[in-house]
Scaffold this motif. Structure first.
Motif, short mmCIF file in Angstrom:
data_model
loop_
_atom_site.label_atom_id
_atom_site.label_comp_id
_atom_site.label_asym_id
_atom_site.label_seq_id
_atom_site.Cartn_x
_atom_site.Cartn_y
_atom_site.Cartn_z
N PHE A 170 40.76 40.80 33.06
CA PHE A 170 41.15 42.10 33.59
C PHE A 170 42.35 41.96 34.53
O PHE A 170 42.54 40.92 35.17
CB PHE A 170 39.99 42.76 34.33
N SER A 171 43.12 43.03 34.61
CA SER A 171 44.34 43.02 35.42
C SER A 171 44.02 43.20 36.90
O SER A 171 42.89 43.54 37.28
CB SER A 171 45.23 44.18 34.98
N ALA A 172 45.04 42.99 37.72
CA ALA A 172 44.92 43.20 39.16
C ALA A 172 44.45 44.62 39.46
O ALA A 172 43.60 44.85 40.33
CB ALA A 172 46.27 42.95 39.83
N GLU A 173 44.98 45.57 38.71
CA GLU A 173 44.64 46.97 38.97
C GLU A 173 43.17 47.24 38.66
O GLU A 173 42.47 47.96 39.39
CB GLU A 173 45.55 47.88 38.15
N ALA A 174 42.69 46.65 37.55
CA ALA A 174 41.27 46.81 37.20
C ALA A 174 40.39 46.16 38.26
O ALA A 174 39.35 46.70 38.65
CB ALA A 174 41.00 46.19 35.83
N LEU A 175 40.81 45.00 38.75
CA LEU A 175 40.07 44.32 39.81
C LEU A 175 40.03 45.19 41.07
O LEU A 175 38.98 45.38 41.69
CB LEU A 175 40.71 42.95 40.11
N ALA A 176 41.17 45.76 41.41
CA ALA A 176 41.25 46.62 42.61
C ALA A 176 40.28 47.80 42.49
O ALA A 176 39.57 48.13 43.44
CB ALA A 176 42.68 47.12 42.80
N GLY A 177 40.23 48.41 41.32
CA GLY A 177 39.34 49.56 41.12
C GLY A 177 37.89 49.17 41.37
O GLY A 177 37.12 49.92 42.00
N ARG A 178 37.50 47.99 40.91
CA ARG A 178 36.12 47.54 41.06
C ARG A 178 35.82 47.15 42.51
O ARG A 178 34.72 47.39 43.02
CB ARG A 178 35.86 46.37 40.10
N ILE A 179 36.80 46.55 43.19
CA ILE A 179 36.61 46.21 44.60
C ILE A 179 36.45 47.50 45.40
O ILE A 179 35.55 47.63 46.24
CB ILE A 179 37.81 45.39 45.14
N ASN A 180 37.28 48.47 45.10
CA ASN A 180 37.22 49.72 45.85
C ASN A 180 35.91 50.46 45.61
O ASN A 180 35.29 50.96 46.54
CB ASN A 180 38.41 50.61 45.51
N ASP A 181 35.48 50.52 44.37
CA ASP A 181 34.24 51.25 44.09
C ASP A 181 33.04 50.56 44.72
O ASP A 181 32.15 51.21 45.25
CB ASP A 181 34.03 51.41 42.58
N SER A 182 33.02 49.22 44.67
CA SER A 182 31.85 48.50 45.18
C SER A 182 31.93 48.29 46.69
O SER A 182 30.94 47.97 47.33
CB SER A 182 31.72 47.15 44.49
N GLY A 183 33.13 48.42 47.26
CA GLY A 183 33.30 48.16 48.69
C GLY A 183 33.10 46.70 49.04
O GLY A 183 32.59 46.36 50.12
N ALA A 184 33.50 45.81 48.14
CA ALA A 184 33.29 44.38 48.36
C ALA A 184 34.04 43.90 49.60
O ALA A 184 35.17 44.32 49.85
CB ALA A 184 33.75 43.58 47.14
#
Ligand code: WT7
Length: 651
Positions: A170-184
């Protein structure tokens, strides 16, 4: 209302059948069909009996608490899944047993025992604590296929920090979306990983992602490739600086049965991936039990699930199910054709793999490459084969059986999803008479049905929608922070029943035949990608006015991404622009979403209310005669698209 694929109307059943070989049946973990009736008589009793196999610091009060659509399994119980996967076996004297034979793409190898995996997990868990991770905090994991990936997952599980693994492709942008949604608050990554002879820029991508997020405090970085990476002092920490110096002792946190184990993001019918929530006890019981009986696991098996841990298949059937059963597994980092197209068969020969579990796309690719590659290698150690991720066509099934399985191995075609956490529809290799292309029957303790638009059960011989009618232990517990979407997506179409989104048919003997998605979700090489997600990434390009994406049938990848693109005024389509748009989608989502075909068209076919008629586009892309066009707002559009078709570019 989703349109039904053509497959729902016409399907000829493959009439060949294969009974389990007597020698297999005689030694199978389950060899008597009475398991079905026994489980069916008392579903909760069945699952409770299997839950007894595990280590609980407090036994559960109730097996199942089902308040539609929310289930609690083994409520009141306390346990730790990493303790069940590691400490339990080491205490039982299995410390020296190999947990993973690992093979890196460049050819480096490691064998990790249960004792070593436990040590490393405890050190990693202590390191995470030092980095400020508390029970309940989310951790994002973005790693290559190396043993430290299961270590990271088990370490999170040990301290009760829900993790979310993001596939390394997955791309950086996809990773960012998942970090943001999960609040990691922490990301665990590596400098890079090896793939196709090259290096994947995991740390660089992580840094790009972190520019679009605000919750991450620390980044733990494993050195895999020793390449140069960008570094932020104070935030970034090398694994080798912090993990090895920790104490190899970290008491497993005793967690509620329903404690969140992980989140896994998967595509739905909108542009935003859904965070599927999985919890602890039911997930352990469901994955371990299905793994043990579907793959007929014995103490001396060498089991290889060739998926990437970034998908649910890897979570359930590389990490938790197999480790819970003290299995020896194989883990491979790279692609099947590096350095040559026989890599998988070399791995099987080398480690004497007994069970292979992979996707139909891989099988079809191997078929295309030719049987000379497997024929070079000694595959006689294999005794059982599995398939997952998409419907397997009978030709590929037969090739798999004959060329890889030497006509002696049963095949288990396993149907399940990210949401189900565990396999739900599958043969039992010592019991079921298989038919090529059919996933056969629900696992004991699972009930499924095929229903029509009104939710009425379709008689045998008929097609409709697959539903699961009773809760199962590893089922999703929700969509992270989106109760509404959870109810709407899975539980409102047929109230009280789980709507899978798949078309299915049952034949006269009651066998289930899965027929693909009935919604706007594509399966590209078994990967789930939403048409809307690709469309919105295309539309975010400044030259694109509108886009419609469909899955076109493809002989190798099952479906391939076909994009119809309308450009903004004054822009002309060109090969150069096609390339640019492909790269744009790759940057937004990842290379798995790269459109195979892009067709520039002056207009998209729409209804009078402005809705894009995907059915027509599907017919055009597949070269089919067009269905009903009377609802089109502008009947000339189809002709324009057909003319434009000449200029479609293939990747
Ligand atoms: C979708 C779920 C389950 C792990 C990998 C995929 C399709 C899955 C089969 C099968 C026909 C299958 C379905 C399902 N699918 N297994 N044996 N036969 N179709 O997980 O990415 O969540 O995708 O994969 O369409 O809905 P996923």
């Amino acid at each position: 209302m989703p349109t039904q694929p053509k497959a729902l109307e016409a399907l000829t059943f493959d009439e060949r059948r294969f009974a389990p070989p007597e020698a297999f049946r005689a030694q199978a973990n389950w060899r008597d069909a009475s398991v079905y009736a026994d489980a069916d008589r008392d579903l909760e009793g069945f699952w409770a009996k299997h839950a007894e196999d595990f280590l609980w610091s407090k036994r559960w009060d109730t097996v199942l608490d089902w308040q539609v659509p929310y289930a609690k399994w083994f409520a009141g119980g306390k346990l730790n899944i990493s303790e069940n996967c590691l400490d339990r076996h080491v205490r039982a004297g299995l410390g020296a047993k190999v947990a993973y034979h690992w093979e890196g793409e460049p050819g480096d190898t490691r064998s990790v025992t249960y004792a070593e995996l436990l040590d490393e997990t405890q050190r990693c868990a202590n390191a995470l604590r030092e980095l400020g991770v508390h029970t309940g905090d989310r951790v994002a994991i973005y790693m290559p296929m190396i043993p430290e990936l299961p270590v990271a997952m088990l370490a999170c599980a040990r301290i009760g920090a829900p993790f979310t693994v993001v596939f390394g492709g997955f791309s950086a942008e996809a990773l960012a979306g998942r970090i943001n949604d999960s609040g990691a608050t922490v990301v665990i990554t590596a400098d890079g990983g090896y793939r196709k002879g090259g290096v994947v820029q995991l740390k660089r991508n992580t840094d790009d992602a972190l520019a679009q997020t605000s919750t991450v405090q620390k980044v733990l970085v494993y050195r895999r490739t020793a390449q140069e990476v960008p570094w932020t002092d104070g935030r970034d920490v090398w694994w080798h600086d912090i993990v090895p110096r920790q104490e190899a002792h970290c008491p497993p946190e005793q967690l509620d049965s329903e404690h969140m184990l992980y989140l896994l993001y998967t595509s739905g019918t909108t542009a935003k991936p859904k965070g599927i929530v999985h919890t602890t006890a039911g997930y352990l019981v469901g994955t371990a039990t299905t793994h043990k009986y579907i793959f007929d696991i014995k103490p001396d098996d060498v089991y290889w699930c060739a998926a990437d841990i970034g998908w649910v298949t890897g979570h359930s059937y590389i990490v938790f199910g197999p480790l819970a059963n003290a299995t020896t597994g194989v883990m491979y980092e790279g692609v099947p054709d590096f350095p040559d197209k026989d890599r998988w068969w070399r791995v099987i020969e080398k480690y004497k793999v007994t069970i292979l579990y992979c996707a139909p796309t891989a099988i079809r690719t191997f078929m295309k490459w030719g049987s000379q590659y497997p024929e070079r290698c000694d595959l006689r150690s294999l005794r059982l084969l599995g398939s997952v991720g998409e419907p397997i066509n009978p030709e590929a099934w037969i090739w798999y059986r004959e060329t890889i399985g030497g006509s002696r191995c049963p095949i288990v075609d396993t149907w399940w999803m990210t949401e189900t956490g565990m396999i739900l529809i599958t043969p039992l290799p010592g019991i079921t008479v298989t038919k090529p292309g059919s996933a056969t029957f629900p696992f004991p303790g699972v009930r499924a049905d095929v229903v029509d638009d009104e939710g009425k059960s379709v008689p045998r011989g008929g097609a409709g929608y697959l539903v699961i009618t009773t809760p199962w232990p590893a089922m999703l517990r929700g969509i992270y922070k989106d109760d509404r979407r959870y109810r709407d997506t899975y539980w409102s179409r047929f109230p009280g029943r789980f709507f899978a989104g798949d078309g299915a048919k049952r034949d006269e003997q009651g066998y289930f035949w899965l027929m693909g998605r009935v919604d706007d979700v594509m399966k590209i090489s078994g990967h789930r990608i939403s048409t809307t997600e690709v469309e919105s990434s295309l539309v975010s390009h400044p030259k694109v006015a509108e886009a419609a994406v469909i899955g076109r049938e493809d002989p190798i990848t099952g479906q391939a991404i076909f994009a119809f693109v309308t450009l903004r005024g004054g822009t002309d389509g060109s090969d150069g622009l096609s390339r640019e748009l492909r790269e744009h989608v790759v940057a937004k989502i990842g290379s798995i979403a790269r459109p195979k075909t892009i067709m520039f068209t002056p207009e998209l076919p729409k209804t009078r209310s402005g809705k894009i008629m995907r059915r027509l586009l599907r017919d055009i892309a597949n070269g089919q005669p067009l269905g009903d066009t009377t609802t089109l707002a502008d009947a000339t559009v189809v002709e324009q698209i057909r003319t434009a078709g000449a200029s479609a570019t293939e990747d």
